[in-house]
Design a protein around this motif. Structure first.
Motif, PDB file in Angstrom:
ATOM      1  N   ASP A  79       0.824  -1.208   0.000  1.00  0.00           N
ATOM      2  CA  ASP A  79       0.000   0.000   0.000  1.00  0.00           C
ATOM      3  C   ASP A  79       0.860   1.261   0.000  1.00  0.00           C
ATOM      4  N   LEU A  80       1.917   1.239   0.813  1.00  0.00           N
ATOM      5  CA  LEU A  80       2.815   2.390   0.854  1.00  0.00           C
ATOM      6  C   LEU A  80       3.513   2.590  -0.486  1.00  0.00           C
ATOM      7  N   GLN A  81       3.892   1.494  -1.118  1.00  0.00           N
ATOM      8  CA  GLN A  81       4.528   1.579  -2.435  1.00  0.00           C
ATOM      9  C   GLN A  81       3.553   2.174  -3.465  1.00  0.00           C
ATOM     10  N   ALA A  82       2.293   1.767  -3.391  1.00  0.00           N
ATOM     11  CA  ALA A  82       1.278   2.306  -4.305  1.00  0.00           C
ATOM     12  C   ALA A  82       1.063   3.797  -4.048  1.00  0.00           C
ATOM     13  N   GLN A  83       1.048   4.203  -2.776  1.00  0.00           N
ATOM     14  CA  GLN A  83       0.901   5.619  -2.445  1.00  0.00           C
ATOM     15  C   GLN A  83       2.089   6.420  -2.961  1.00  0.00           C
ATOM     16  N   LEU A  84       3.281   5.841  -2.850  1.00  0.00           N
ATOM     17  CA  LEU A  84       4.472   6.513  -3.351  1.00  0.00           C
ATOM     18  C   LEU A  84       4.383   6.698  -4.864  1.00  0.00           C
ATOM     19  N   ARG A  85       3.977   5.652  -5.586  1.00  0.00           N
ATOM     20  CA  ARG A  85       3.829   5.768  -7.037  1.00  0.00           C
ATOM     21  C   ARG A  85       2.787   6.830  -7.398  1.00  0.00           C
ATOM     22  N   GLU A  86       1.663   6.838  -6.684  1.00  0.00           N
ATOM     23  CA  GLU A  86       0.612   7.815  -6.952  1.00  0.00           C
ATOM     24  C   GLU A  86       1.113   9.237  -6.717  1.00  0.00           C
ATOM     25  N   THR A  87       1.853   9.428  -5.634  1.00  0.00           N
ATOM     26  CA  THR A  87       2.414  10.750  -5.344  1.00  0.00           C
ATOM     27  C   THR A  87       3.420  11.151  -6.405  1.00  0.00           C
ATOM     28  N   GLN A  88       4.290  10.214  -6.788  1.00  0.00           N
ATOM     29  CA  GLN A  88       5.289  10.530  -7.804  1.00  0.00           C
ATOM     30  C   GLN A  88       4.651  10.801  -9.162  1.00  0.00           C
ATOM     31  N   ASN A  89       3.500  10.194  -9.447  1.00  0.00           N
ATOM     32  CA  ASN A  89       2.812  10.464 -10.706  1.00  0.00           C
ATOM     33  C   ASN A  89       2.280  11.886 -10.774  1.00  0.00           C
ATOM     34  N   SER A  90       2.083  12.525  -9.599  1.00  0.00           N
ATOM     35  CA  SER A  90       1.616  13.912  -9.601  1.00  0.00           C
ATOM     36  C   SER A  90       2.781  14.895  -9.745  1.00  0.00           C
ATOM     37  N   PHE A  91       4.035  14.390  -9.766  1.00  0.00           N
ATOM     38  CA  PHE A  91       5.206  15.247  -9.943  1.00  0.00           C
ATOM     39  C   PHE A  91       5.334  15.640 -11.413  1.00  0.00           C
ATOM     40  N   TRP A  92       5.887  16.807 -11.654  1.00  0.00           N
ATOM     41  CA  TRP A  92       6.251  17.225 -12.996  1.00  0.00           C
ATOM     42  C   TRP A  92       7.496  16.442 -13.385  1.00  0.00           C
ATOM     43  N   GLU A  93       7.670  16.137 -14.668  1.00  0.00           N
ATOM     44  CA  GLU A  93       8.822  15.347 -15.096  1.00  0.00           C
ATOM     45  C   GLU A  93       9.482  15.969 -16.309  1.00  0.00           C
ATOM     46  N   GLY A  94      10.795  15.826 -16.379  1.00  0.00           N
ATOM     47  CA  GLY A  94      11.551  16.305 -17.527  1.00  0.00           C
ATOM     48  C   GLY A  94      12.974  15.813 -17.469  1.00  0.00           C
ATOM     49  N   ASP A  95      13.676  15.944 -18.588  1.00  0.00           N
ATOM     50  CA  ASP A  95      15.059  15.470 -18.661  1.00  0.00           C
ATOM     51  C   ASP A  95      16.038  16.424 -17.992  1.00  0.00           C
ATOM     52  N   THR A  96      15.686  17.712 -17.932  1.00  0.00           N
ATOM     53  CA  THR A  96      16.563  18.704 -17.305  1.00  0.00           C
ATOM     54  C   THR A  96      15.727  19.688 -16.497  1.00  0.00           C
ATOM     55  N   ASN A  97      16.407  20.470 -15.679  1.00  0.00           N
ATOM     56  CA  ASN A  97      15.715  21.517 -14.912  1.00  0.00           C
ATOM     57  C   ASN A  97      15.062  22.519 -15.847  1.00  0.00           C
ATOM     58  N   GLY A  98      15.736  22.833 -16.958  1.00  0.00           N
ATOM     59  CA  GLY A  98      15.195  23.804 -17.902  1.00  0.00           C
ATOM     60  C   GLY A  98      13.894  23.344 -18.537  1.00  0.00           C
ATOM     61  N   ILE A  99      13.816  22.058 -18.880  1.00  0.00           N
ATOM     62  CA  ILE A  99      12.586  21.526 -19.480  1.00  0.00           C
ATOM     63  C   ILE A  99      11.439  21.599 -18.481  1.00  0.00           C
ATOM     64  N   VAL A 100      11.703  21.218 -17.244  1.00  0.00           N
ATOM     65  CA  VAL A 100      10.657  21.271 -16.213  1.00  0.00           C
ATOM     66  C   VAL A 100      10.244  22.721 -15.962  1.00  0.00           C
ATOM     67  N   ALA A 101      11.221  23.622 -15.902  1.00  0.00           N
ATOM     68  CA  ALA A 101      10.904  25.035 -15.678  1.00  0.00           C
ATOM     69  C   ALA A 101      10.031  25.571 -16.810  1.00  0.00           C
ATOM     70  N   ALA A 102      10.320  25.177 -18.053  1.00  0.00           N
ATOM     71  CA  ALA A 102       9.507  25.620 -19.192  1.00  0.00           C
ATOM     72  C   ALA A 102       8.084  25.062 -19.103  1.00  0.00           C
ATOM     73  N   GLN A 103       7.956  23.797 -18.715  1.00  0.00           N
ATOM     74  CA  GLN A 103       6.624  23.199 -18.545  1.00  0.00           C
ATOM     75  C   GLN A 103       5.827  23.960 -17.489  1.00  0.00           C
ATOM     76  N   LEU A 104       6.480  24.253 -16.369  1.00  0.00           N
ATOM     77  CA  LEU A 104       5.807  24.963 -15.280  1.00  0.00           C
ATOM     78  C   LEU A 104       5.413  26.377 -15.700  1.00  0.00           C
ATOM     79  N   GLN A 105       6.321  27.068 -16.351  1.00  0.00           N
ATOM     80  CA  GLN A 105       6.024  28.425 -16.797  1.00  0.00           C
ATOM     81  C   GLN A 105       4.846  28.420 -17.766  1.00  0.00           C
TER      82      GLN A 105
END
Length: 194
Positions: A77-103
């Motif tokens: 259950d904890l592993q599933a909660q961790l996956r669910e939480t991580q799925n709500s994270f923004w993702e990208g190959d670099t900080n710049g890509i993530v920053a552009a997505q957020l902006q």
């Protein structure tokens, strides 16, 4: 023991040569040393008591784990909660890509909420969220003369990934809106992607 010391040769010499004031000083010194020794003993006993309580706590935890056989399910259950939480994270190959997505996401939400004079700045926070994630800080300044910030909140909640408003300031007199947002993100390293 004190009586034996008084009757010894050293005790007799001390009585003959020492003044009453010196005897009182010696007694005070012995008393201070005894109190210091008792204090050290008390501290040592207290430390040992804490160690014993820690061992007893660890033993109770082990016994509860042994008695509770559904800990494997809890771990899943904890592993599933961790996956669910991580799925709500923004993702990208670099900080710049993530920053552009957020902006882009925050600017789109502000335009959809019909704000004007929109300015968005994104930077990564200095503290990482573990080995694979970090937090990005987004600042949004805009003009909101009609109280459209509620529409902005709804637009931000509709994004695919998590955005958390950490500070909100709206001046009704001139419509100046200042918001700080945090967003957790995972930066995909080349090793993790393969």
């Amino acid at each position: 023991m004190i009586q034996a010391m008084r009757e010894s040769r050293w005790g007799r010499q001390l009585r003959e040569q020492a003044t009453p004031r010196a005897m009182a000083g010696l007694a005070a010194l012995v008393l201070i040393l005894a109190l210091w020794g008792l204090g050290e003993l008390s501290a040592s006993v207290s430390s040992l008591r804490q160690d014993v309580e820690e061992v007893q706590r660890a033993r109770r935890l082990e016994l509860s784990l042994l008695n509770d056989q559904n800990w494997v399910e809890q771990a899943r259950d904890l592993q599933a909660q961790l996956r669910e939480t991580q799925n709500s994270f923004w993702e990208g190959d670099t900080n710049g890509i993530v920053a552009a997505q957020l902006q882009g996401a925050v600017e789109r939400a502000a335009r959809n909420a019909e704000l004007t004079r929109i300015r968005v700045a994104v930077e990564s926070a200095p503290d990482a969220l573990g080995a694979e994630a970090q937090t990005f800080e987004i600042s949004l300044t805009a003009r909101d003369t009609d109280g459209q910030f509620l529409a902005l909140f709804q637009e931000l909640s509709r994004t695919d990934h998590q955005l958390v408003i950490t500070r909100f300031n709206w001046r009704r007199s001139n419509g100046a809106l200042d918001i700080r947002i945090q967003a957790p993100a995972r930066i995909q390293t080349p090793e993790a992607a393969s």
